[in-house]
Design a protein around this motif. Structure first.
Motif, PDB file in Angstrom:
ATOM      1  N   ASP A 141      22.650  -7.906  35.198  1.00 53.64           N
ATOM      2  CA  ASP A 141      21.935  -8.285  33.991  1.00 53.64           C
ATOM      3  C   ASP A 141      21.402  -6.884  33.126  1.00 53.64           C
ATOM      4  O   ASP A 141      20.834  -6.690  31.957  1.00 53.64           O
ATOM      5  CB  ASP A 141      20.747  -8.989  34.131  1.00 53.64           C
ATOM      6  N   GLN A 142      21.686  -5.505  33.454  1.00 54.30           N
ATOM      7  CA  GLN A 142      21.022  -4.011  33.284  1.00 54.30           C
ATOM      8  C   GLN A 142      22.372  -3.666  33.405  1.00 54.30           C
ATOM      9  O   GLN A 142      22.756  -3.947  33.835  1.00 54.30           O
ATOM     10  CB  GLN A 142      19.425  -4.580  34.339  1.00 54.30           C
ATOM     11  N   ASN A 160      21.106  -3.576  39.475  1.00 54.93           N
ATOM     12  CA  ASN A 160      21.412  -4.882  39.635  1.00 54.93           C
ATOM     13  C   ASN A 160      21.720  -5.231  40.823  1.00 54.93           C
ATOM     14  O   ASN A 160      22.249  -4.700  42.083  1.00 54.93           O
ATOM     15  CB  ASN A 160      22.715  -5.423  38.483  1.00 54.93           C
ATOM     16  N   GLY A 187      24.004  -0.502  37.533  1.00 57.94           N
ATOM     17  CA  GLY A 187      24.800  -0.416  36.844  1.00 57.94           C
ATOM     18  C   GLY A 187      25.815  -0.002  36.099  1.00 57.94           C
ATOM     19  O   GLY A 187      26.136   1.307  36.612  1.00 57.94           O
TER      20      GLY A 187
END
Lengths: 492, 280
Positions: free
Chosen positions: B21-22, B27, B38
């Motif tokens: 997500d990032q 994550n 990430g």
């Protein structure tokens, strides 16, 4: 099968088991009677109608009782329904027989050169009572004995025990994943990888694969912070910090021990069910060996928090109370059994006095019966009592002490720590999820109860929905007010 | 990175799926919630970009070095677990429910030095106690066997109207059950030498119970007249096992008392040094 949603054979009520055994006993008696009757008819001791009787006995008693009895205690809905129908028919027929011929109805059955007087009326009464009890029990305990349609029941006892004991929390199936990270490999491919994989590298620090446990050098970490496993090919994320395992400098730590906060690799961590707390996000909690054994104490600024190790040896100690409970249940069952055992001779004696129609007048036989009732049954009761006092209770006592000794041996051997690494390899080899191992030296982490989790999630969902509805209502009210004020302004 | 590729990334701890997500923050694994870097995240501390990060803030997910972290002990469903937060005011406020770890106390009260010796003590006392437990179980069966299935018998005992027929089995049962119970208590105490706080107490308890157990065995031996025992192997074998178990428990209990006392002194000195009036 979803372990937490299904039933296991261990959920079977004790009464259902007894019904199964009783029906099987009826079936065996039916079978023996069929053989006897057939034999008597063949040897000419019984009229030709014996063939019909034996067929009725076989088809009406032996087969259905053995068949239903075999399945009814396996938590099968259809077998429970069949048992209720069968019991109802049996009660109806035996009741009819009793109505027509009475309780003192006897049959004279030829046996070689002798003949036996069989109190068919009593047998019918016994069948009627037993089957009525069975029927009522099944109807009253319907929810517990007849799983709803579609419910999966694990009937394999070893697997049921595994489910009852709990499994190590893991998202992986007990098979090796293919490089795509979703499908599983064939057993041959799996074996090939497990044979060639190595757990050390010659290129410095390595990362251990969570799929195959193979070690891949950190030099192979890609720019996007992922690393493909050298052996099984799955793409692994890289742990958040580049810290070596506290015990193995050659491995990158996979994560931290949730109790002491130190960094460890997969070989030094075990996994347990998470604590029951909404603050905890994951479906697992990791512990290093030291914390698994309950030897870490966090020092905090207040005295209120200490590792809850007060019940440290409750597992071993609990054996005593378990044995105590066993004594208590045994003694009460024993007392109940004795009560009935004394009642039987008195009732039999009473029934002998009443015997008349269809019976014989063999006074010697009655005397022998009385002697048997008055002497043999009390002697049997006495023997059982002595056996109970001298053998059974000491055996239970001994079982308790042996259990404590075995438990202690397990504790000092210290072999209960099962690393996530070992558990994975074992599960791949056995194709079975590994059983959860709770520390004997640390109180077990409460199992995350699915109902609790679902209830809390449902609670959150309801709260969010209410918030959303409230927000929408307020929004609507605000708009209505704005609209009203607009129209007022317009009207004004 | 495409969505298809992202779905394939596995957690290095449990093998669960990682949803990215990032890009520049950690994550978390969808299953065990372990943090994973990430795709474009630096491995260094966010505040000190030239220092390799050591921890992840559990609130904001930033990587931080040792200078920027606060360790706390939080209670999760009755279990105390360690969490780490960075020094940003919001993260400190978010972590306020957990108690800060007293690292100085932790250092001074650290008992890692005793791990090996504690393991040894547990095994010595545990093994000794198990041997004594097994001894008691076999001794019980042995006496019953020789009393009721061989011509040998313990001396006649009578109390009032109760003759030897009743009193002999009663005496054998009671005295041996007592022996069994004492060995069970001994076993329970032997296992508790592994707990820091209970080590010294468990050592003293072991010594006391050991003395009583030995005295009880001697009494039983004389009372049952075991000197006239017919089997030349059974008694020496049993006595040898009992002696071995006794020596192990005795040595283990002395070690437990010595090490337990050292720990007590260490804790006392730590509290005095840090001026702590309450024992943490």
């Amino acid at each position: 099968m979803p372990e937490n949603d299904g039933y296991t054979i261990l959920d079977r009520p004790w009464g259902l088991r007894m019904i199964g055994v009783t029906q099987m006993a009826f079936g065996i008696f039916g079978l023996l009677a069929t053989i006897g009757l057939l034999f008597a008819t063949l040897t000419g001791a019984f009229a030709t109608v014996g063939y019909l009787y034996s067929l009725v006995l076989f088809g009406g008693v032996a087969v259905p009782c053995l068949f239903i009895g075999n399945y009814v205690d396996d938590l099968r809905r259809w077998a429970v329904i069949a048992q209720i129908i069968y019991s109802a028919i049996a009660v109806g027929l035996s009741g009819y027989l009793l109505y027509v011929n009475g309780l003192s109805y006897n049959w004279t059955i030829p046996l070689f050169d002798f003949s036996i007087e069989l109190a068919i009326g009593n047998v019918a009464a016994f069948i009627a009572i037993t089957q009525t009890l069975i029927m009522f029990y099944l109807l009253i305990r319907w929810q517990a004995v007849a799983p709803a349609p579609g419910t999966i029941v694990e009937r394999d006892k070893s697997r049921a025990r595994l489910i009852e004991a709990g499994l190590m929390p893991s998202p992986l199936e007990p098979a090796l994943l293919a490089p795509d990270g979703t499908t599983t490999l064939t057993p041959d491919e799996e074996q090939k990888i497990m044979d060639i994989r190595k757990v050390i590298t010659e290129e410095g620090m390595a990362i251990l694969c969570s799929n195959c446990n193979g070690a891949t050098s950190l030099t192979k970490v890609e720019d996007n912070n992922t690393v493909p496993c050298d052996y099984c090919g799955v793409i692994l994320g890289v742990g958040s910090v580049f810290v070596p395992c506290l015990n193995h400098e050659e491995y990158l730590a996979a994560t931290t021990c949730n109790v002491c906060g130190e960094h460890f690799c997969r070989q030094c961590l075990t996994v347990q069910e998470p604590p029951v707390d909404e603050k905890w996000q994951g479906s697992a909690v990791y512990l290093c060996k030291k914390c698994f054994e309950g030897r870490y104490r966090p020092a905090v600024t207040t005295a209120s928090l200490v590792i809850p190790i007060d019940q440290l040896f409750s597992i071993a100690g609990g054996r005593f109370s378990k044995v105590g409970q066993m004594y208590s249940s045994f003694l009460s069952a024993y007392a109940n059994g004795m009560k009935h055992l004394w009642r039987i001779p008195l009732q039999l004696l009473k029934s002998v006095g009443k015997s008349g129609g269809g019976g014989n007048d063999n006074a010697a036989g009655v005397l022998v019966m009385i002697v048997i009732i008055i002497i043999a049954i009390p002697i049997l009761a006495g023997i059982l009592m002595i056996l109970g006092a001298i053998i059974i209770i000491p055996i239970l006592f001994y079982a308790g002490l042996i259990a404590v000794t075995v438990e202690a041996a397990k504790i000092i051997s210290g072999t209960d720590f099962e690393s996530v690494d070992n558990a994975r390899v074992k599960s791949i080899h056995a194709h079975r999820k590994p059983k959860v191992k709770e520390s004997k030296l640390r109180p077990s982490v409460r199992v995350w109860d699915d109902e609790f989790r679902q209830a809390s999630l449902e609670h959150q969902r309801i709260k969010l929905r209410h918030d959303e509805e409230r927000r929408q209502r307020e929004e609507r009210r605000r708009k209505q007010q704005q609209a009203a004020s607009f129209w007022r302004t317009e009207n004004d | 990175m495409t969505e298809t590729v992202q779905e394939r990334i596995l957690c290095p701890v449990c093998g669960g799926p990682i949803k990215i997500d990032q890009q520049d923050k950690v994550n978390r694994c969808e299953y065990c919630a372990s943090p994973v870097l990430g795709p474009s995240q630096s491995r260094n501390c966010v505040t000190h970009p030239d220092i390799l990060a050591k921890e992840v803030c559990h609130v904001c997910g930033d990587l931080v070095c040792e200078d920027c972290i606060q360790k706390r002990v939080g209670e999760y469903g009755g279990k105390l677990l360690t969490i780490v937060n960075c020094d940003k005011p919001t993260c400190i406020a978010e972590s306020d429910w957990a108690k800060p770890l007293n690292e100085e106390y932790q250092k001074l009260a650290n008992m890692d030095w005793a791990d090996r010796i504690d393991n040894l003590i547990l095994r010595i006392t545990g093994l000794g106690a198990i041997i004594m437990m097994v001894f008691e179980l076999i001794f019980f069966i042995g006496v019953m066997f020789y009393q009721f299935l061989t011509p040998w018998s313990i001396p006649d005992i009578s109390i009032g109207a109760l003759g030897p027929l009743i009193m002999i089995p009663v005496a054998i049962l009671l005295l041996n059950i007592l022996g069994n119970l004492m060995s069970a208590i001994l076993l329970q105490s032997a296992l508790q030498v592994y707990v820091h706080e209970r080590q010294m107490g468990a050592g003293i308890t072991l010594l006391v119970i050991l003395i009583i157990e030995v005295a009880h065995l001697l009494f039983r031996g004389l009372f049952f007249g075991l000197l006239t025992f017919p089997n030349p192997i059974f008694l020496p074998l049993m006595l040898g096992a009992f002696l071995f178990g006794t020596i192990l428990v005795f040595v283990g209990s002395l070690m437990a008392i010595y090490i337990g006392n050292k720990k007590r002194v260490q804790l006392k000195e730590t509290q005095e040094k840090l001026h702590l009036s309450i024992k943490p």
